[in-house]
Structure formats: C-alpha cells, structure tokens
Design a protein around this motif. Structure first.
Motif, PDB file in Angstrom:
ATOM      1  N   ASP A   1      57.342 -18.237 -89.038  1.00 15.78           N
ATOM      2  CA  ASP A   1      57.460 -18.791 -90.569  1.00 15.78           C
ATOM      3  C   ASP A   1      58.747 -18.304 -91.150  1.00 15.78           C
ATOM      4  OD1 ASP A   1      55.188 -20.268 -89.812  1.00 15.78           O
ATOM      5  OD2 ASP A   1      53.897 -18.520 -90.558  1.00 15.78           O
ATOM      6  N   GLN A   2      59.269 -16.978 -90.767  1.00 13.28           N
ATOM      7  CA  GLN A   2      60.212 -16.632 -91.458  1.00 13.28           C
ATOM      8  C   GLN A   2      61.602 -16.836 -90.749  1.00 13.28           C
ATOM      9  OE1 GLN A   2      59.932 -14.809 -94.304  1.00 13.28           O
ATOM     10  NE2 GLN A   2      57.753 -15.395 -94.191  1.00 13.28           N
ATOM     11  N   ASN A   3      61.443 -17.813 -89.671  1.00  7.76           N
ATOM     12  CA  ASN A   3      62.759 -18.261 -88.922  1.00  7.76           C
ATOM     13  C   ASN A   3      63.202 -17.204 -88.206  1.00  7.76           C
ATOM     14  OD1 ASN A   3      62.319 -20.751 -90.181  1.00  7.76           O
ATOM     15  ND2 ASN A   3      63.618 -20.243 -91.838  1.00  7.76           N
TER      16      ASN A   3
ATOM     17  N   LYS B   1      70.697 -28.419 -88.622  1.00  9.17           N
ATOM     18  CA  LYS B   1      69.987 -27.126 -88.330  1.00  9.17           C
ATOM     19  C   LYS B   1      69.062 -27.409 -86.947  1.00  9.17           C
ATOM     20  CE  LYS B   1      69.044 -24.662 -92.467  1.00  9.17           C
ATOM     21  NZ  LYS B   1      68.089 -24.443 -93.461  1.00  9.17           N
TER      22      LYS B   1
END
Ligand SMILES: *[C@@H]1O[C@H](CO)[C@@H](O)[C@H](O)[C@H]1NC(C)=O
Ligand SMILES: *[C@@H]1O[C@H](CO)[C@@H](O)[C@H](O)[C@H]1NC(C)=O
Ligand SMILES: *[C@@H]1O[C@H](CO)[C@@H](O)[C@H](O)[C@H]1NC(C)=O
Ligand SMILES: *[C@@H]1O[C@H](CO)[C@@H](O)[C@H](O)[C@H]1NC(C)=O
Ligand SMILES: *[C@@H]1O[C@H](CO)[C@@H](O)[C@H](O)[C@H]1NC(C)=O
Ligand SMILES: *[C@@H]1O[C@H](CO)[C@@H](O)[C@H](O)[C@H]1NC(C)=O
Ligand SMILES: *[C@@H]1O[C@H](CO)[C@@H](O)[C@H](O)[C@H]1NC(C)=O
Ligand SMILES: *[C@@H]1O[C@H](CO)[C@@H](O)[C@H](O)[C@H]1NC(C)=O
Ligand SMILES: *[C@@H]1O[C@H](CO)[C@@H](O)[C@H](O)[C@H]1NC(C)=O
Length: 498
Positions: A316-318, A364
C-alpha cells in the motif's frame, strides 16, 4: 508455583525459537539460496513447507502475505469461527450477481498463516466416494480415487478426544479414522438442547434424514445424528450426545494447517517463514533457446523456466519490489484467487484477456507482458455457495445468542475455555450436526432438465446444518435457530477474468 515458572521458561524458549525462523522483515532473512520458495502460507503452503523441510538438505522459504496466527486468540476459539475479524481476511467480493438481483457476495479467504484453515468453520467433511472417483475420472489420474486417497487422508488425520472427554462410542466409525496423523479432528465437546430437538425432528421425518453414523465413511447421505431417547431437559446445557459433525479441532482449539503442520516444523533450521510478504509476480529465467526477448506468442511450456518471485512488504506504500530466486522450484499455493492473480500479473493466462488490460497502461504502470497463453488460468472456479435462514425461537429456550449478546456471560465462558479448555466456546459457531441431502428427482427434472450435477447417485446435492442461534453472528436481541444450507454440487463456474 514451580509449575508456573517452568511453563514461563518453556514459553520463552518457544518464542525465541520461533523468532529465529519466523521473520517479519526481508532484511532479517539470512542470506541463503533457498531450494524451494513457497508462495502462500495457507492450507496447502503450510503442509508443503512442513513436508519439504523434513529433508534437512533442502532450504525452504515460505512467503505469507498476511501475519502470524501465533497468540491470536480470536483465531483459536472455535465459538468465534464465524466472527473472525476482517484484519485476518482478504475481503474479496464477487462482481454483482445477475441471478441475485445484482448483489455482491463476500468470498471469504484467510489473510494470515494457515489461510482459510485459520478462518473457516472447521467442519471436517471429506466429501463422498463419488466425488473423489469423479476427480480421478476428470483428471485421468487414478491417484485421486476414493480408495487411493485413503492412505493420505489417514496420514493427515489425528482423531482426538472431544474437549469434554465424553464417551464417543457409537458416535463415529473408528474403522474409517486415523489416530496418528498430523491434523486433529474431534467430535463436538459441548452440546445444546436445540440439537435434541433437531434430532427428534430428523427421526420423525426419516427418509433422507435417516441416521448416518459417520458421514466421512465415503457414504455421506443422511443426517449425522443418532437420537437416543433421553429426557428433553432444556434447563441443562450438558445433556445430549450423538454422532455429530466432525471438526478440525484439537480438543478446545482450532487445528489449522499452521497449528498442525507449520508450527511444529518451525524448530527446523532449514525452514524460514517471512510474513507480510505479498507476491506480485513470478518471473522467468532466460529461455533455453537463449532468446533474450522472452515476450512472444509462441512461448512454449517446455522452454519456460520460472524460479523467481517478486514481492513487496508494504504494497500500500508502493514499497520496493524484492526478487528472490529458488534453486529448485517456486511453488504457487496462493489460493483460488491469489494463484491466478499472480499468474495473470506475470503474463501467464489468456492472451486475449491480457491484451485487453493494456487499456490500463500508463507511464507509471508498464502493463502486463504476455508470456504464456494458458486459457484456463482464472477460469472454472467451482465453489459451494452458502445461505442461511434464521428463525425466532421462544425466549426461554437456551441458545448461543446469549453468549454473544451478554459480555459478562461471554467472559465467564472465556475464562472456562482458557482455564480448562471446556464449555460452550469449544463448539464452533457452525452446526454440531449436518445432513447431506439430495434433491428430489422432480427438482432435477424441473430445474436442471433431468441432468444430475452430483458426482454419483449416492452423493449429496447440498448439506444443511441446524445452528443453535443466529448465524453467523447474533443481533443485539432475540433468540434464534438457523438453518444453513450449502450447495455442494453447483453447476455454475466462476471466472476471475472480467
Ligand atoms: C481487510 O479489511 C481489514 C479491515 O479494514 C484490514 O485490516 C485488512 O488488512 C484487509 N485485508 C487485506 C488483505 O487488505
Ligand atoms: C462407552 O460407551 C460404550 C457403549 O455405550 C460402552 O460399551 C463403553 O464401555 C463405554 N466406555 C467407557 C470408557 O465408559
Ligand atoms: C499410523 O498407524 C497405522 C496403523 O498402525 C500405520 O500403518 C501408519 O504407518 C501410522 N502412521 C503414522 C504417520 O505413524
Ligand atoms: C489451546 O489454546 C490455549 C490458549 O492459547 C493454550 O493454552 C492451550 O495449550 C491450547 N491447547 C492445545 C491442546 O493446543
Ligand atoms: C501509491 O501509488 C498509488 C498509485 O500511483 C497512489 O495513488 C498512492 O497515493 C501511493 N501511495 C503512497 C503511500 O505513496
Ligand atoms: C501496454 O503495455 C504492454 C507491456 O509493456 C505492451 O505489451 C502493450 O503493447 C501496451 N499496450 C498499449 C496499448 O500501449
Ligand atoms: C472449464 O471446464 C470445462 C469442463 O471441465 C472444460 O470443458 C473447459 O474447457 C474449461 N474451460 C477453460 C477455459 O479451461
Ligand atoms: C415459551 O416457553 C415457555 C416455557 O416452555 C412457555 O411457558 C411459553 O408459553 C412459551 N411462549 C410462547 C410464546 O410460546
Ligand atoms: C448476563 O450474564 C450474567 C452472567 O451469567 C448474568 O448475571 C446477567 O443477568 C446477564 N445479563 C442479562 C441482561 O441477561
């Protein structure tokens, strides 16, 4: 006092041992070339990790997306099996279902070591002889037949006395059970008055509700209860014993694949477990024809070698992607949703579907490179849909609703469970009795044009249970009895591809 101290010391020893092999951060993993990397510490992954690490010459790494079950008391107490908090779940839902007025259904899967065996209702149901023989026929592999699978069922099963230690004679057929396998199975260690009412009703109805001593013998049809005439005493919660549902329970506690297979193996130096590790892809090594460009429609199975996994610890925090490569094999055991998802991310699946995803390409997200055209990935999932019908009952009738509605009462029973391993919390929220039933012939004619979807004329179409209380969890007031019904011979198939 001495005993208390000894168990405290034992506990410390156990924790430090466990800490040596259960890792939370990839940076803490020793630098080791793993022979096997297992993706997914669920029902299958824990068994594989345990069995492969029996050979001390193999180094085995198990990657689990969720956390650990250790010390999570909500996963341990059978009574709480249908109120497992969502932090231990993947929270999947289906797409809107046309046949159900557009409703989304939840598709529960465990997000913790043990996977769904840490999260399910624990009813131990082998299926019928016909089911296994149909697997053998469909796969063309006689190893799956009922007769040939029995040694493995025996190797898995450890029939264990129920929590209350009652006499289980005439409540199951010992000749079809094993006492020395790995995973504990036991009969209910507590009973409620509603069971006696259900048994009486089954006896009065007869026919498809006839007594079946042991539904795990291969012949599963009937009702798993035996009415012995005893007095109907609704004042006492400890009255009636019969041959009931078998549960994957070790006396008072859930016996998941992590409890039975993985935890005992955690003392082995050649087994490492990394939790909070979510695998996104599996990656190929160069093809045998030494082509540098692995993208292509004509990639064949024979020269594709996949030994690398890509995962992240904080998706979730990449978080950064980490790659690990196995010396021998990467084993995908990520469940009916997780495994196809990882394969599709890796470009392994139906190329027509995969190319349709290029609409999501962006600067991305580079998109999915098609790697292997395998039409069956993410298709043909067969599952057992489940419905429940609650009924109000007389407020003087003792039901389990009270335990959920009254926290003082719950705490008393929790204390009993924790001190003595007995009491109503040893019984799962599911039913202590199940019936395995077939549709009437006229239902088959009318609804299914006479085509019988079951595996054999002696196999059920559905099973039902009688639950003492509202299912799955009680509302704040009222008393209930719930019939729950699962279709075990569905004709619909699910697809992961939308
Ligand atoms: C499911 O939802 C719960 C509650 O929001 C959350 O804690 C948990 O992490 C979710 N599971 C996954 C796999 O995201
Ligand atoms: C258990 O019950 C059976 C049948 O009622 C009886 O024969 C047997 O002696 C009992 N066993 C014990 C240990 O009481
Ligand atoms: C369990 O006992 C049976 C019968 O005595 C034996 O054949 C089998 O090898 C044993 N299994 C294990 C796992 O010890
Ligand atoms: C059941 O769980 C409790 C609480 O964690 C523990 O004290 C007990 O030893 C467990 N029993 C078994 C048989 O594993
Ligand atoms: C992670 O990436 C997504 C998509 O690019 C973005 O929406 C999200 O805010 C990012 N999260 C963090 C914590 O940076
Ligand atoms: C999307 O990305 C994939 C992978 O890079 C590429 O094969 C595909 O051609 C791209 N599709 C579009 C529409 O750009
Ligand atoms: C789905 O299963 C059916 C029946 O076994 C088979 O005929 C069909 O080819 C399968 N579909 C895919 C996409 O694998
Ligand atoms: C509920 O049960 C009690 C005790 O058996 C009985 O006296 C009462 O009439 C019942 N109430 C209803 C509404 O049936
Ligand atoms: C809740 O349970 C406690 C303990 O059994 C009991 O004393 C109390 O009366 C119950 N409360 C209600 C509202 O039924």
């Amino acid at each position: 006092m001495l005993f208390g101290l000894i168990s405290f010391l034992l506990l410390c020893a156990q924790l430090s041992l466990n800490n040596a092999v259960l890792f939370e951060r990839v940076l803490d993993l020793p630098v080791i070339d793993y022979d096997f990397i297992i993706v997914g510490g669920g029902t299958a992954g824990c068994v594989l990790a345990s069995r492969l690490s029996e050979d001390p010459s193999f180094n085995v790494l198990l990657l689990e997306a969720g956390g650990t079950n250790a010390g999570q008391v909500k996963l341990e107490i059978p009574f709480l099996s249908f109120s497992v908090p969502s932090e231990y779940k993947w929270n999947w839902t289906t797409t809107p279902q046309e046949g159900l007025d557009g409703r989304l259904l939840s598709f529960p899967q465990g997000f913790v070591l043990g996977g769904s065996s840490s999260d399910n209702g624990m009813a131990y149901n082998r299926g019928s002889k016909g089911d296994w023989n149909r697997y053998a026929q469909m796969t063309g592999d006689p190893g799956w037949s009922w007769d040939n699978i029995q040694p493995y069922i025996a190797r898995n099963e450890r029939f264990t006395p129920p929590a209350d230690g009652h006499n289980t004679s005439n409540q199951f057929d010992p000749s079809v059970h094993s006492l020395n396998g790995t995973n504990s199975v036991s009969l209910p260690g507590f009973s409620w008055p509603v069971q006696e009412v259900a048994l009486l009703a089954a006896q009065q109805l007869g026919g498809p509700f006839s007594f079946n001593l042991d539904y795990n013998s291969g012949s599963s049809l009937g009702f798993t209860a035996h009415f012995e005439s005893r007095r109907l005493d609704i004042d006492s919660a400890h009255i009636y014993r019969a041959g009931w549902t078998q549960f994957t329970i070790n006396g008072a506690n859930r016996s998941s694949s992590t409890v039975s297979y993985l935890q005992p193996a955690l003392t082995r130096p050649n087994l490492h477990v990394l939790i909070n590790a979510r695998v996104s892809r599996v990656l190929p090594i160069r093809t045998l024809d030494s082509s540098k460009n692995i993208i292509g429609q004509d990639q064949s199975v024979s020269n594709l070698v996949i030994k690398t996994v890509e995962f992240s610890q904080d998706p979730d925090q990449n978080g950064t992607s980490i790659h690990l490569t196995a010396k021998k094999e990467v084993i995908l055991s990520s469940g009916a949703i997780g495994s196809p998802q990882i394969l599709l991310n890796s470009g392994i699946g139906d190329f027509t579907y995969l190319s349709s995803l290029s609409r999501f390409n962006s600067s991305k997200h580079e998109g999915i490179k098609p790697l292997l055209n395998l039409l069956s990935v993410g298709q043909n999932l067969s599952t057992h849909p489940f419905a429940y019908l609650p009924f109000f009952v007389n407020s003087s009738f003792p039901t389990a609703d009270e335990i959920e509605q009254n926290s003082t009462l719950f705490n008393e029973f929790f204390q009993e469970w924790s001190d003595t391993g007995t009491g109503p919390l040893v019984l799962p929220a599911g039913s202590p009795q199940i019936g395995n039933i077939r549709f009437d012939q006229d239902v088959l004619e009318k609804e299914l044009s006479g085509i019988d979807p079951s595996s054999a004329p002696t196999s059920p179409h559905f099973f039902f249970g009688v639950q003492n209380g509202f299912f799955p969890t009680s509302p704040p007031t009222g008393k209930y009895v719930t019939f729950y019904i699962a279709l075990v011979s569905p004709t619909s198939r699910m697809s992961y591809l939308t």
